[in-house]
Design an enzyme around this catalytic site. Structure first.
Site, short mmCIF file in Angstrom:
data_model
loop_
_atom_site.label_atom_id
_atom_site.label_comp_id
_atom_site.label_asym_id
_atom_site.label_seq_id
_atom_site.Cartn_x
_atom_site.Cartn_y
_atom_site.Cartn_z
N ASP A 1 39.58 48.66 45.24
CA ASP A 1 40.39 48.66 46.46
C ASP A 1 41.84 48.85 46.06
O ASP A 1 42.26 48.38 45.00
CB ASP A 1 40.23 47.35 47.22
CG ASP A 1 38.86 47.20 47.88
OD1 ASP A 1 38.23 48.23 48.19
OD2 ASP A 1 38.43 46.05 48.08
N ASP B 1 36.13 52.33 52.75
CA ASP B 1 36.19 51.32 53.82
C ASP B 1 36.77 51.92 55.09
O ASP B 1 36.29 51.66 56.20
CB ASP B 1 37.04 50.13 53.38
CG ASP B 1 36.48 49.41 52.17
OD1 ASP B 1 35.25 49.45 51.96
OD2 ASP B 1 37.27 48.80 51.43
#
Length: 190
Positions: A149, A163
């Site tokens: 991330d 995401d």
């Protein structure tokens, strides 16, 4: 029995009595929607994969890069859990869920005749593939890998492009459902 099937129709079985059946013009349209689904999925997957490769090569083990002051920065984080880092002990379950989503979308693609649904499912598929790739191939091990991330808004969870694709696809599916549009192109007015 044959009369009942003629009246209500039977999915995937052309009706000999002349009820609505798939015409040659509809088959290519369905194939085009499937092509859109897989093109969107491939694009979302490629962007996610490329961004994660850049982040790992250039940003991991370095200071975060401020994009918009302290409101948005790029910061490499390894996330073994779900959103907000929750469920780190359940990485294998997240892997199974992502694989199941991919299978369901692939099966649903056979009956896809709606362009908006093709885009939404393509986003979901590309995002699921992006995070599944991390779960399978990244450390600490197969089916236990941590997702990379890097998009870090202030006061929010750090996330990635996969995401984002999943969230955008999910929002589009909710909107399509509220409008009464089904994946097969039919519209329900309630």
């Amino acid at each position: 029995m044959a009369e009942a099937e003629r009246i209500i129709g039977t999915p995937d079985i052309p009706d000999a009595a002349g009820a609505e059946s798939e015409t040659p013009d509809e088959r290519p349209r369905g194939r085009r929607r499937i092509l859109v689904l897989f093109t969107v999925a491939a694009l979302a997957y490629a962007l996610d994969l490329a961004s994660k490769m850049i982040v790992v090569a250039k940003l991991e083990h370095h200071a975060p890069i401020e994009i918009i002051g302290d409101w948005l920065k790029f910061e490499a984080i390894r996330n073994a859990g779900a959103a907000f880092g929750m469920g780190e002990a359940f990485t294998v379950i997240f892997t199974v869920i992502a694989a199941a989503v991919i299978v369901v979308i692939a099966r649903l693609a056979r009956k896809l005749y709606s362009l908006p649904w093709a885009i939404a499912l393509g986003l979901l598929l590309g995002g699921a593939l992006g995070n599944l790739t991390d779960r399978i191939f990244r450390s600490p091990g197969v089916f236990e890998g941590a997702v990379v991330d890097f998009i870090a808004p202030k006061h929010f969870a750090v996330f990635n492009l996969a995401d984002s694709a999943i969230v955008c696809g999910g929002i589009l599916i909710v909107l399509l459902s509220f409008k009464g549009l089904d994946p097969d192109g039919t519209v329900h007015k309630d």
